[in-house]
Motif scaffolding. Structure first.
Motif, PDB file in Angstrom:
ATOM      1  N   SER A 210       7.132 -17.799  -6.451  1.00 23.34           N
ATOM      2  CA  SER A 210       8.100 -16.704  -6.553  1.00 23.34           C
ATOM      3  C   SER A 210       9.262 -17.085  -7.463  1.00 23.34           C
ATOM      4  CB  SER A 210       8.612 -16.307  -5.172  1.00 23.34           C
ATOM      5  OG  SER A 210       9.413 -17.329  -4.610  1.00 23.34           O
ATOM      6  N   PHE A 211       9.663 -18.360  -7.435  1.00 27.14           N
ATOM      7  CA  PHE A 211      10.731 -18.828  -8.319  1.00 27.14           C
ATOM      8  C   PHE A 211      10.320 -18.635  -9.777  1.00 27.14           C
ATOM      9  CE2 PHE A 211      12.578 -22.355 -10.802  1.00 27.14           C
ATOM     10  CZ  PHE A 211      13.921 -22.032 -10.669  1.00 27.14           C
TER      11      PHE A 211
ATOM     12  N   PRO B   4      18.415 -18.611 -10.705  1.00 23.90           N
ATOM     13  CA  PRO B   4      17.813 -19.920 -10.408  1.00 23.90           C
ATOM     14  C   PRO B   4      18.746 -20.846  -9.643  1.00 23.90           C
ATOM     15  CG  PRO B   4      18.060 -19.615 -12.787  1.00 23.90           C
ATOM     16  CD  PRO B   4      18.441 -18.338 -12.131  1.00 23.90           C
TER      17      PRO B   4
ATOM     18  N   TYR C 248      18.358 -20.088  -5.990  1.00 19.23           N
ATOM     19  CA  TYR C 248      17.139 -20.713  -5.479  1.00 19.23           C
ATOM     20  C   TYR C 248      17.352 -22.196  -5.214  1.00 19.23           C
ATOM     21  CZ  TYR C 248      13.281 -17.383  -5.516  1.00 19.23           C
ATOM     22  OH  TYR C 248      12.417 -16.386  -5.214  1.00 19.23           O
TER      23      TYR C 248
ATOM     24  N   TYR D  20      15.901 -24.075  -1.915  1.00 18.08           N
ATOM     25  CA  TYR D  20      15.387 -25.451  -1.958  1.00 18.08           C
ATOM     26  C   TYR D  20      16.332 -26.457  -1.308  1.00 18.08           C
ATOM     27  CZ  TYR D  20      11.889 -23.710  -5.186  1.00 18.08           C
ATOM     28  OH  TYR D  20      10.860 -23.019  -5.755  1.00 18.08           O
TER      29      TYR D  20
END
Length: 173
Positions: free
Chosen positions: A18-19, A65, A68, A73
């Motif tokens: 998905s990232f 990003p 994410y 993460y």
């Protein structure tokens, strides 16, 4: 971060996929948005305003990003060393150890001062400018693409530095 642990446990196998899809998809969509503003340069001669608009638009896109990295993460960044001031030009030298160092670098810049996200520029391999989606955005950001040939690279760097100084922004390269 408890939220990152919960997300990784529930959606572990699809998080990486998905990232990649989100970053690539939003970069392609962003390229279409960028092209809508191109008439500002040629028709209206608002080059400096266009440059400022593009710097901010792409830096806002980079929040995706970074979100994410930090919240999904659970990446933790600790910034040490000399400070980087957004109102002064700078040269930043990184020990490039992985292919995704640029993500960590941007997260560190955000941590130091979010306005640094609008004024950083990267020197990278010329091949990267041909990557669909992201390469187009990097060209619009006026990154310096190096061929690893001094006869080609020095004039490119001179031209880029001249462009940065004419744009009346204090860039960090």
């Amino acid at each position: 971060m408890w939220l990152a642990r919960v997300i990784r446990r529930l959606f572990g196998p699809i998080i990486g996929f998905s990232f990649a899809i989100i970053v690539f998809g939003t970069s392609v969509f962003g390229n279409y948005i960028v092209t809508l503003f191109l008439p500002m340069i040629t028709v209206f001669n608002f080059h400096l305003k266009w440059r400022a608009l593009m710097d901010r638009a792409i830096s806002f896109w980079m929040v995706i990003p970074m979100f994410y990295l930090q919240f999904v993460y659970g990446v933790k960044i600790r910034v040490t060393g000399d400070s980087i001031e957004a109102d002064e030009p700078a040269i930043i030298i990184m020990n490039h150890r992985t292919r995704l160092d640029w993500l960590y670098f941007k997260l560190a810049l955000w941590r130091v001062n979010p306005w640094l996200m609008t004024t950083y520029r990267i020197a990278l391999k010329e091949l990267v400018k041909h990557v669909p989606g992201i390469g187009f955005g990097m060209q619009f950001m006026q990154y310096i693409f190096l061929k690893r040939d001094m006869n080609v690279d020095f004039p490119r760097m001179d031209k880029a530095i001249e462009y940065y100084s004419e744009s009346k922004q204090n860039y960090q390269v």
